[in-house]
Write a protein that holds these residues in place. Sequence first.
Motif, short mmCIF file in Angstrom:
data_model
loop_
_atom_site.label_atom_id
_atom_site.label_comp_id
_atom_site.label_asym_id
_atom_site.label_seq_id
_atom_site.Cartn_x
_atom_site.Cartn_y
_atom_site.Cartn_z
N VAL A 65 52.34 54.18 50.19
CA VAL A 65 51.91 53.22 51.21
C VAL A 65 52.27 51.81 50.72
N ASP A 66 52.83 51.02 51.60
CA ASP A 66 53.26 49.67 51.28
C ASP A 66 52.07 48.74 51.04
N SER A 67 52.36 47.57 50.49
CA SER A 67 51.36 46.53 50.24
C SER A 67 51.23 45.62 51.46
N GLU A 68 50.15 44.85 51.48
CA GLU A 68 49.99 43.76 52.43
C GLU A 68 50.20 42.45 51.68
N ALA A 69 50.68 41.44 52.37
CA ALA A 69 50.95 40.16 51.74
C ALA A 69 49.67 39.45 51.29
N ALA A 70 48.54 39.71 51.97
CA ALA A 70 47.31 38.97 51.71
C ALA A 70 46.72 39.25 50.34
N THR A 71 46.87 40.48 49.83
CA THR A 71 46.27 40.84 48.54
C THR A 71 47.26 41.50 47.59
N TRP A 72 48.43 41.89 48.07
CA TRP A 72 49.44 42.66 47.36
C TRP A 72 49.01 44.13 47.20
N ASN A 73 47.86 44.47 47.72
CA ASN A 73 47.36 45.84 47.61
C ASN A 73 47.67 46.63 48.88
N ALA A 106 52.82 23.84 42.56
CA ALA A 106 53.38 22.87 43.51
C ALA A 106 54.91 22.89 43.53
N GLN A 107 55.52 23.68 42.64
CA GLN A 107 56.97 23.76 42.61
C GLN A 107 57.49 24.47 43.87
N PRO A 108 58.59 24.01 44.44
CA PRO A 108 59.12 24.68 45.64
C PRO A 108 59.54 26.12 45.32
N GLY A 109 59.12 27.04 46.18
CA GLY A 109 59.53 28.42 46.01
C GLY A 109 58.66 29.24 45.08
N ILE A 110 57.63 28.63 44.48
CA ILE A 110 56.74 29.36 43.57
C ILE A 110 55.44 29.66 44.32
N ARG A 111 55.08 30.94 44.39
CA ARG A 111 53.86 31.36 45.07
C ARG A 111 53.09 32.32 44.15
N PHE A 112 51.84 32.00 43.89
CA PHE A 112 51.02 32.86 43.05
C PHE A 112 50.38 33.97 43.87
N THR A 128 48.55 37.08 35.20
CA THR A 128 48.91 36.07 36.18
C THR A 128 50.28 36.42 36.74
N CYS A 129 50.34 36.56 38.06
CA CYS A 129 51.57 36.99 38.72
C CYS A 129 51.98 35.97 39.78
N ARG A 186 61.08 39.58 43.54
CA ARG A 186 60.82 38.17 43.24
C ARG A 186 59.67 37.95 42.26
N GLY A 187 58.91 39.01 41.96
CA GLY A 187 57.67 38.83 41.23
C GLY A 187 57.83 38.80 39.71
N LEU A 188 56.98 38.00 39.07
CA LEU A 188 57.00 37.85 37.62
C LEU A 188 55.58 37.78 37.10
N CYS A 189 55.33 38.49 35.98
CA CYS A 189 54.03 38.45 35.30
C CYS A 189 54.16 37.60 34.04
N LEU A 190 53.25 36.65 33.87
CA LEU A 190 53.28 35.74 32.73
C LEU A 190 52.27 36.16 31.67
N PRO A 191 52.47 35.76 30.42
CA PRO A 191 51.49 36.07 29.37
C PRO A 191 50.10 35.61 29.77
N SER A 192 49.12 36.51 29.62
CA SER A 192 47.79 36.24 30.15
C SER A 192 46.67 36.67 29.21
N GLY A 193 46.98 36.93 27.95
CA GLY A 193 45.97 37.40 27.02
C GLY A 193 44.80 36.43 26.90
N SER A 194 43.60 36.96 26.81
CA SER A 194 42.40 36.11 26.82
C SER A 194 42.27 35.26 25.57
N ALA A 195 43.03 35.54 24.53
CA ALA A 195 42.98 34.73 23.31
C ALA A 195 44.03 33.62 23.30
N MET A 196 44.80 33.47 24.38
CA MET A 196 45.84 32.44 24.41
C MET A 196 45.25 31.04 24.28
N SER A 197 45.86 30.23 23.43
CA SER A 197 45.46 28.84 23.29
C SER A 197 46.13 28.00 24.38
#
Length: 373
Positions: free
Chosen positions: A100-108, A270-276, A290-291, A347-358
């Motif tokens: 089943v495909d995702s919805e744009a509102a939640t990605w779920n 705020a960068q053009p073309g970047i959507r979280f 963080t995606c 288009r999607g990218l996951c960034l480092p998100s570890g809870s110990a990140m400074s």
Amino acid sequence: MARLYLSPPHMGPAERELLLEAFDSNWVAPLGPHVDAFEQEFARTVDMPHAVALSSGTAALHLALILLGVGAGDSVWVSSLTFAATVNAIRYVGAVPVFVDSEAATWNMDPDLVEVELRTASARGQLPKALIAVDLYGQCADYPRLEAICAEYGVPILEDAAEALGARLGERPAGTFGAMSAFSFNGNKIITTSGGGMLCTRSRAEAERARFLATQARDPAPHYEHSTLGYNYRLSNLLAAVGRGQLQVLAERVAARRQIFERYRDALGAQPGIRFMPEPDGYQSTHWLTCLTVDPTDYGVDRERIRRQLDAAEIEARPVWKPMHLQPVFRHYRMLGGSVSEGLFARGLCLPSGSAMSESDQDRVIDCFLAAR
């Protein structure tokens, strides 16, 4: 510079103390007081009556499907945008996935698509035996819609909350939706036992059945007697001790990841073309990862250019999950929709998100991301 990983374990002194206590007690097998205590504490944390500690989140999904009576030839509808373990469990019981495909509102999972397709499936007498909704990257699916729709047709929901421990939807925690839920404690999750999982249910009988099946389905007898096929799926007492320590700091770990998400969003949103990844009103995601998505036309470079730039700077980043209907092993199965999840993967990218990140680690990611243009 040291490599920044996507989601490394974050350990503290409580885990070490409890682990040494379990070690010194000589309770090292998949039984023991820490297993019992971890189950009880976890059940209270997620507001479910019963929890069964297992060797992996995949094991939890597998046993849940068995408890739901899913077997060979049955149809199970499942989110396509997920990790392969979700679908592997369906195949373990011989059932047939329908993606089943995702919805744009939640990605779920898209509840509108589910509603239309269930109506059609009901008219044909081909309703699924179960539906698995995935809480993607720490955010619940639209369960108010999905639960109402599935209840109308008598289709049970299994909540794959592997990535969402600590998330909420309204007043309800992740893991309280549907008939049963499954969690993961893999090394990259919000909390970890190195490897492990949990099956949650409201039924004492289901919990007892799961424990029985997870310990090789050994019948009560002085000798080894087996009348049912069983599995070696129980969590060890040592790892349960680690899980108890991790559970004590769950709220702190979730808060840290949410703060990291907000910092990335403030710097890049705020960068053009970047959507979280969206977080609708009433949802509280853990932001396990963080995606975001990158529109190459608006931003000037594509997702892969940024990912390679980060990798060259010793920063791990990954595309979002490749949808299951695009995976070679599952390419022959039916897909409902597909354009949303395919676009998110492209288009999607996951960034480092570890809870110990400074903050300096986060700045390093942000600066390198922006330098890729």
